[in-house]
Design a protein around this motif. Structure first.
Motif, PDB file in Angstrom:
ATOM      1  N   SER A 187     -31.692  62.470  46.966  1.00 26.47           N
ATOM      2  CA  SER A 187     -30.663  61.426  46.884  1.00 26.47           C
ATOM      3  C   SER A 187     -29.353  61.936  47.480  1.00 26.47           C
ATOM      4  O   SER A 187     -29.188  63.136  47.724  1.00 26.47           O
ATOM      5  N   ALA A 188     -28.415  61.033  47.670  1.00 29.94           N
ATOM      6  CA  ALA A 188     -27.101  61.404  48.207  1.00 29.94           C
ATOM      7  C   ALA A 188     -26.403  62.422  47.319  1.00 29.94           C
ATOM      8  O   ALA A 188     -25.617  63.238  47.800  1.00 29.94           O
ATOM      9  N   ASP A 189     -26.703  62.405  46.004  1.00 30.82           N
ATOM     10  CA  ASP A 189     -26.092  63.356  45.077  1.00 30.82           C
ATOM     11  C   ASP A 189     -26.980  64.566  44.780  1.00 30.82           C
ATOM     12  O   ASP A 189     -26.726  65.310  43.836  1.00 30.82           O
ATOM     13  N   GLY A 190     -28.040  64.754  45.578  1.00 30.54           N
ATOM     14  CA  GLY A 190     -28.838  65.969  45.494  1.00 30.54           C
ATOM     15  C   GLY A 190     -30.036  65.944  44.570  1.00 30.54           C
ATOM     16  O   GLY A 190     -30.751  66.946  44.474  1.00 30.54           O
ATOM     17  N   ALA A 191     -30.305  64.831  43.879  1.00 28.25           N
ATOM     18  CA  ALA A 191     -31.493  64.770  43.024  1.00 28.25           C
ATOM     19  C   ALA A 191     -32.738  64.809  43.901  1.00 28.25           C
ATOM     20  O   ALA A 191     -32.850  64.056  44.871  1.00 28.25           O
ATOM     21  N   LEU A 192     -33.660  65.684  43.589  1.00 25.45           N
ATOM     22  CA  LEU A 192     -34.854  65.886  44.399  1.00 25.45           C
ATOM     23  C   LEU A 192     -36.063  65.360  43.641  1.00 25.45           C
ATOM     24  O   LEU A 192     -36.272  65.720  42.479  1.00 25.45           O
ATOM     25  N   THR A 193     -36.860  64.495  44.285  1.00 25.32           N
ATOM     26  CA  THR A 193     -38.075  63.951  43.687  1.00 25.32           C
ATOM     27  C   THR A 193     -39.239  64.112  44.655  1.00 25.32           C
ATOM     28  O   THR A 193     -39.041  64.284  45.856  1.00 25.32           O
ATOM     29  N   VAL A 218     -46.507  66.692  32.557  1.00 22.63           N
ATOM     30  CA  VAL A 218     -46.036  67.746  33.452  1.00 22.63           C
ATOM     31  C   VAL A 218     -44.959  67.162  34.364  1.00 22.63           C
ATOM     32  O   VAL A 218     -45.203  66.187  35.074  1.00 22.63           O
ATOM     33  N   ALA A 219     -43.775  67.735  34.309  1.00 21.39           N
ATOM     34  CA  ALA A 219     -42.634  67.205  35.057  1.00 21.39           C
ATOM     35  C   ALA A 219     -41.997  68.290  35.919  1.00 21.39           C
ATOM     36  O   ALA A 219     -41.905  69.448  35.514  1.00 21.39           O
ATOM     37  N   LEU A 220     -41.561  67.881  37.097  1.00 23.50           N
ATOM     38  CA  LEU A 220     -40.735  68.733  37.942  1.00 23.50           C
ATOM     39  C   LEU A 220     -39.301  68.260  37.783  1.00 23.50           C
ATOM     40  O   LEU A 220     -39.020  67.077  37.961  1.00 23.50           O
ATOM     41  N   ILE A 221     -38.411  69.168  37.439  1.00 25.33           N
ATOM     42  CA  ILE A 221     -36.978  68.877  37.363  1.00 25.33           C
ATOM     43  C   ILE A 221     -36.365  69.615  38.542  1.00 25.33           C
ATOM     44  O   ILE A 221     -36.515  70.842  38.650  1.00 25.33           O
ATOM     45  N   ALA A 222     -35.703  68.856  39.442  1.00 18.32           N
ATOM     46  CA  ALA A 222     -35.302  69.494  40.700  1.00 18.32           C
ATOM     47  C   ALA A 222     -34.049  68.868  41.298  1.00 18.32           C
ATOM     48  O   ALA A 222     -33.689  67.733  41.008  1.00 18.32           O
ATOM     49  N   ALA A 223     -33.424  69.660  42.153  1.00 14.72           N
ATOM     50  CA  ALA A 223     -32.242  69.223  42.893  1.00 14.72           C
ATOM     51  C   ALA A 223     -32.136  70.069  44.154  1.00 14.72           C
ATOM     52  O   ALA A 223     -32.736  71.143  44.262  1.00 14.72           O
ATOM     53  N   THR A 252     -25.092  68.043  40.579  1.00 13.93           N
ATOM     54  CA  THR A 252     -24.498  66.748  40.253  1.00 13.93           C
ATOM     55  C   THR A 252     -25.538  65.824  39.638  1.00 13.93           C
ATOM     56  O   THR A 252     -25.284  65.164  38.634  1.00 13.93           O
ATOM     57  N   GLU A 253     -26.711  65.741  40.258  1.00 17.49           N
ATOM     58  CA  GLU A 253     -27.817  64.939  39.737  1.00 17.49           C
ATOM     59  C   GLU A 253     -29.093  65.756  39.802  1.00 17.49           C
ATOM     60  O   GLU A 253     -29.237  66.638  40.652  1.00 17.49           O
ATOM     61  N   LEU A 254     -30.018  65.416  38.900  1.00 17.41           N
ATOM     62  CA  LEU A 254     -31.331  66.056  38.852  1.00 17.41           C
ATOM     63  C   LEU A 254     -32.397  64.980  38.993  1.00 17.41           C
ATOM     64  O   LEU A 254     -32.319  63.936  38.345  1.00 17.41           O
ATOM     65  N   GLY A 255     -33.390  65.254  39.812  1.00 18.59           N
ATOM     66  CA  GLY A 255     -34.547  64.376  39.900  1.00 18.59           C
ATOM     67  C   GLY A 255     -35.624  64.880  38.965  1.00 18.59           C
ATOM     68  O   GLY A 255     -35.795  66.087  38.788  1.00 18.59           O
ATOM     69  N   ILE A 256     -36.327  63.957  38.349  1.00 20.31           N
ATOM     70  CA  ILE A 256     -37.484  64.310  37.527  1.00 20.31           C
ATOM     71  C   ILE A 256     -38.678  63.568  38.097  1.00 20.31           C
ATOM     72  O   ILE A 256     -38.668  62.346  38.201  1.00 20.31           O
ATOM     73  N   SER A 257     -39.686  64.325  38.481  1.00 19.06           N
ATOM     74  CA  SER A 257     -40.935  63.766  38.985  1.00 19.06           C
ATOM     75  C   SER A 257     -42.001  64.025  37.931  1.00 19.06           C
ATOM     76  O   SER A 257     -42.313  65.178  37.636  1.00 19.06           O
ATOM     77  N   LEU A 304     -40.676  58.482  38.660  1.00 16.12           N
ATOM     78  CA  LEU A 304     -39.516  59.248  39.123  1.00 16.12           C
ATOM     79  C   LEU A 304     -38.300  58.830  38.310  1.00 16.12           C
ATOM     80  O   LEU A 304     -38.115  57.643  38.026  1.00 16.12           O
ATOM     81  N   LEU A 305     -37.492  59.806  37.940  1.00 13.15           N
ATOM     82  CA  LEU A 305     -36.249  59.557  37.215  1.00 13.15           C
ATOM     83  C   LEU A 305     -35.115  60.257  37.941  1.00 13.15           C
ATOM     84  O   LEU A 305     -35.277  61.371  38.443  1.00 13.15           O
TER      85      LEU A 305
END
Length: 167
Positions: free
Chosen positions: A108-114, A25-30, A73-78, A121-122
């Motif tokens: 992150s500075a580029d908007g990836a949310l974790t 189960v992953a959250l993909i977020a920004a 710009t970037e996506l975080g994956i939790s 975390l990716l």
């Protein structure tokens, strides 16, 4: 040709069949326009490619969240942990306004949310995508990783959230 004693591959039968295969189960977020945006997926495939490092995720074409995320710009994956079952339900809610209520994400500075406390975390960026029936398969290039010690991965199996136990 299929043997005579098989069921037709109806959407209902496929959902039941696919539910027998545990998926992480992953959250993909920004952060998009100053607000957290995310979707929960159990279709993340790790190790699609090592050079370049890629993961894939299948997203329903009816998703109203993916169009905003794919422009980030970037996506975080939790990769959510067993301790985050209730959070997984909240983040998967149809009520977009409440998804991140009470959540303190890292951005992150580029908007990836974790989400802290996740098993892994990716940090990724959109690489490419293609149509796949009623889904879009997105390939995401991995820019950075962090694995946490301790939390077990949360999986979706038989339409329920569960943990993996090593025996």
């Amino acid at each position: 040709m299929c043997p005579a004693a098989v069921d037709p591959a109806s959407p209902e039968a496929l959902r039941e069949t696919f539910s027998r295969f545990p998926q992480g189960v992953a959250l993909i977020a920004a952060e998009v326009n100053g607000a957290p945006v995310g979707l929960v997926a159990s279709t993340l495939t790790a190790g699609v490619s090592l050079a370049p490092p890629l993961v894939s995720v299948a997203i329903q074409n009816s998703s109203t969240t993916w169009p905003a995320l794919r422009r980030a710009t970037e996506l975080g994956i939790s990769l959510l942990s067993t301790e985050q079952q209730a959070l997984a339900r909240q983040l998967a809610s149809k009520d977009h306004a409440r998804r991140f209520s009470g959540v303190d994400p890292e951005v992150s500075a580029d908007g990836a949310l974790t989400i802290p406390g996740s098993s892994t975390l990716l940090w990724t960026r959109h690489y490419s995508e293609f149509a796949a029936g009623d889904h879009t398969v997105a390939l995401l290039e991995i820019l950075g990783i962090r694995s946490e010690e301790g939390p077990e991965a949360l999986v979706f199996h038989r339409s329920q959230f569960k943990g993996l136990r090593v025996s």
